[in-house]
Design a protein around this motif. Structure first.
Motif, PDB file in Angstrom:
ATOM      1  N   ASN A 105      -5.465  32.881  19.506  1.00  6.69           N
ATOM      2  CA  ASN A 105      -4.856  33.045  20.825  1.00  6.69           C
ATOM      3  C   ASN A 105      -5.877  32.636  21.871  1.00  6.69           C
ATOM      4  OD1 ASN A 105      -4.040  34.316  23.384  1.00  6.69           O
ATOM      5  ND2 ASN A 105      -2.436  35.291  22.154  1.00  6.69           N
ATOM      6  N   GLU A 108       6.693  34.948  16.735  1.00 12.28           N
ATOM      7  CA  GLU A 108       5.475  35.305  17.454  1.00 12.28           C
ATOM      8  C   GLU A 108       5.770  35.869  18.837  1.00 12.28           C
ATOM      9  OE1 GLU A 108       2.610  35.234  16.042  1.00 12.28           O
ATOM     10  OE2 GLU A 108       3.352  34.347  14.195  1.00 12.28           O
ATOM     11  N   LYS A 134      -6.498  35.174  24.757  1.00 14.47           N
ATOM     12  CA  LYS A 134      -7.221  36.376  24.335  1.00 14.47           C
ATOM     13  C   LYS A 134      -8.557  36.044  23.670  1.00 14.47           C
ATOM     14  CE  LYS A 134      -3.002  39.077  23.632  1.00 14.47           C
ATOM     15  NZ  LYS A 134      -2.194  39.861  22.652  1.00 14.47           N
ATOM     16  N   ASN A 172      -3.219  32.336  10.785  1.00 11.43           N
ATOM     17  CA  ASN A 172      -3.011  32.529  12.223  1.00 11.43           C
ATOM     18  C   ASN A 172      -3.846  31.539  13.017  1.00 11.43           C
ATOM     19  OD1 ASN A 172      -1.404  35.282  12.671  1.00 11.43           O
ATOM     20  ND2 ASN A 172      -2.737  35.518  10.895  1.00 11.43           N
ATOM     21  N   ASP A 203       6.845  34.423  21.334  1.00  9.56           N
ATOM     22  CA  ASP A 203       6.399  33.511  22.395  1.00  9.56           C
ATOM     23  C   ASP A 203       7.444  32.445  22.690  1.00  9.56           C
ATOM     24  OD1 ASP A 203       6.284  32.046  20.119  1.00  9.56           O
ATOM     25  OD2 ASP A 203       4.210  31.389  20.340  1.00  9.56           O
TER      26      ASP A 203
END
Length: 270
Positions: free
Chosen positions: A237, A14, A240, A234, A16
């Motif tokens: 986020n 990802e 976001k 998923n 991250d």
């Protein structure tokens, strides 16, 4: 100034996270991090304290395997995973032993492996039903870049016959045409099998899916709305403001029996 001491930086799927090994430092490492562009460019630092490894903990590379359950399904490739990265070129493969026992006859086989990455590999040997197997890994077969090594471990297992497995055919009618992931979860909420579903404009909203080689157990069906069509669930986020992909579990439980073919129909109304 010490980039030559960085070993195998690895970026997470990802993007991250990051993993790496750094050589030649004792207890503290300072990292300088640059991110962002133009007026948003930010420089930050991280101070990492390295735990002291006592001599009594020298066998710190833990070894796990898909064979922990003692079962190997006839179409499954067994795998072994290490808790740390190692130098695969220095692994002592002669320290891997595979013994098989049929009745009173014990055979020893050369272990054939395929490295997937720096801490996992698969076993390529062929296995037979009605045979008791044991995979033994000797002490010190694997050495980490920090000079730590593994302790010995044994994995006894047997091949599950095809006749001990059942199959399930699902006929699911979806409320809208989009991409979905259909999962079968067992009583511990573990995903056992999954398939992706897509619809063309001319197709109906009903899909038929067959899951073969199912172990005897009780299962439930979980539907994931695969909004971005990447065939994984998923989590969203937060920054976001993207929500996790929606999921729905049918209440009805399905019992799979050996050598049985089960058919079930569901209608997704959510």
């Amino acid at each position: 100034n010490f980039n030559s001491n960085l070993y195998l930086p690895y970026k997470g799927k990802e993007s991250d996270s990051c993993e790496f090994y750094y050589r030649n430092f004792k207890d503290t490492l300072w990292l300088k991090i640059n991110y962002g562009n133009g007026s948003n460019h930010i420089t930050d630092t991280l101070r990492l304290k390295v735990p002291i490894v006592r001599q009594k903990n020298k066998y710190i590379i833990k070894v796990t395997s898909s064979l922990l359950s003692g079962k190997l399904y006839y179409n499954e490739i067994p795998s072994v995973k290490l808790s740390q990265w190692i130098d695969t070129t220095k692994a002592n493969i002669n320290g891997l032993h595979l013994n098989s026992k049929t009745d009173t006859l014990i055979n020893k086989e050369v272990v054939k492996i395929n490295w997937l990455d720096e801490n996992s590999f698969t076993i390529l040997n062929q296995f037979k039903p009605k045979t008791a197997y044991q995979l033994k890994i000797d002490t010190g077969v694997f050495y980490g870049f920090n000079n730590l090594r593994n302790d010995s471990v044994r994995f006894p297992f047997a091949l599950v016959n095809k006749s001990d497995l059942g199959s399930l055919t699902l006929k699911i009618t979806f409320n809208i045409k989009q991409s979905y992931i259909v999962q079968l979860i067992n009583t511990t909420n573990t995903v056992v099998k999954q398939k992706s579903v897509e619809f063309s404009l001319s197709a109906s909203n009903t899909a038929s899916l067959t899951f073969k080689d199912m172990e005897e157990d009780t299962y439930r069906v979980r539907i994931i709305y695969d909004t971005n069509e990447d065939e994984i669930w998923n989590t969203g986020n937060y920054l976001k403001k993207i929500n996790p992909e929606k999921a729905y579990i049918f209440e009805k439980a399905i019992k799979i029996l050996p050598d049985w073919e089960i058919e079930e129909e569901f209608i997704l109304k959510e």
